[in-house]
Design an enzyme around this catalytic site. Sequence first.
Site, PDB file in Angstrom:
ATOM      1  CB  SER A 161      -1.235  -0.051   1.223  1.00  0.00           C
ATOM      2  OG  SER A 161      -1.850   0.932   1.100  1.00  0.00           O
ATOM      3  CG  ASP A 206      -7.185  -3.193  -3.326  1.00  0.00           C
ATOM      4  OD1 ASP A 206      -7.937  -2.088  -2.913  1.00  0.00           O
ATOM      5  OD2 ASP A 206      -5.962  -2.893  -3.158  1.00  0.00           O
ATOM      6  CG  HIS A 254      -5.774  -2.412   0.688  1.00  0.00           C
ATOM      7  ND1 HIS A 254      -5.031  -1.802  -0.559  1.00  0.00           N
ATOM      8  CD2 HIS A 254      -5.443  -1.753   1.619  1.00  0.00           C
ATOM      9  CE1 HIS A 254      -4.051  -1.135  -0.333  1.00  0.00           C
ATOM     10  NE2 HIS A 254      -3.935  -0.874   0.922  1.00  0.00           N
TER      11      HIS A 254
END
Length: 471
Positions: free
Chosen positions: A176, A403, A428
């Site tokens: 991320s 996601d 995610h």
Amino acid sequence: MPMTLCPCFGDRNTDDDEPADRDPVLLVSGMGGSILNSKPKKFGFTTRVWVRFFLADLEFRKKIWSVYNPDTGYTETLDQKSDIVVPEDDHGLYAIDILDPSLFTKCIHLTEVYHFHDMIDMLVGCGYKKGTTLFGYGYDFRQSNRIDKLMDGLKAKLETAYKASGGRKVNLISHSMGGIMILCFLSLHHDDFVKYVNKWICLACPFQGAPGCINDTLLTGLEFVDGFESYFFVSRWTMHQLLVECPSIYEMMANPDYKWKKQPEIHVWQKQTKEDGESNISLESYGPVQCTSLFDEALKNNEVLICTFLQIDEFTFQYYSLQLTYDGKTVSLPFNFDILEWAAGTRKVINNAKLPDGFSFYNIYGTALDTPFDCCYGSKESPIEDLTDICHTMPEYSYVDGDGTVPSESAKADGLEAIARVGVAAAHRELLRHERVFELIKKWLGAEPTDTKKSKTSKVADADAVKPMVL
């Protein structure tokens, strides 16, 4: 019963294990992906403020609410008696493993806080050894991704891994927002990147922003867990008061210069009443540039909840109430244009990032999930009369592929020369424990399991929920 059979504990790595011939790996977390502790400046108990389930909202408000200092570029806590620190235990892995390492969390195995845990297990099973070829980098994710403290910390961790493995270059695995920070390091510390980094495997990075999630975060807040667990966690509103002062959030706003297939927008059904008493309802739309005016108007009256002290005998208790002040002062938290300007500078830094010639970069992005893109507040039947009411309104989203947090379009648009870009149908955070992701990582690292036994690796298995006294 042996301790190793208890579900709250795992088998410990032994330092006598001979590590396989591996280049070192450094795991880099993203937004909310590191344990944060509050450490008293003089004496007292060090308290985990992120992540925790018991007394989560109370401790969060007391210890981590912050304001941005435009003179330094840092977000600074309102609590002047303590510092926010990231634990360095277990070669940096403790802070990014199980984010709430309490016995309760591990006994019921709350998947939401098992962050890099499964990936650490997988890598140890492939012959990596903590402190020799396996390291973690957790950091204060409130701060800008290009701030000196984070850049210096990443450099120090790379140097440690480089030296511990006998001068072998490091393979980075980021998740991320950690990818944004690595881009900043690549741009600002290019020579160090060339010296220390061998490969970079990037997971779910919002290269061009995460429009739906970030826009709504700035307006109404964010919840990291769903379901019944959310009642024990930091509330959406409490999180909002922190994140509106975090440069890292502004740095993940939609890139206004990127050529989106469709520009992300915020829609507001707005009721406007004229002087003659007649009203008009219209749907107003705000793109990546225009949305700042909406943020400014919607957040103009935003103020932090107040800390009030009650003295009872020998103990001091704290409670919170609306419309009071923190330590006697009212703290206004409007949309922060100083942070917006800083974030624009970060975007320029990112745009200047160039990989070294022949460098191996791999991009894994999530797909097949509905991912927020546009946000709509109010409706034709129930329009917004005052834009400040948006902060208390839940949006309706329009969705794109992604996601669930980062659109695939953004995650794929790294602007770098990639060896491979692979979409994996996963959420995610699920990407951190997905078998397909593990297969790709092992392939790209050239690492296969050295033992068929399931490894339980984490030091957090034996960590106490309460930290020792700090003097």
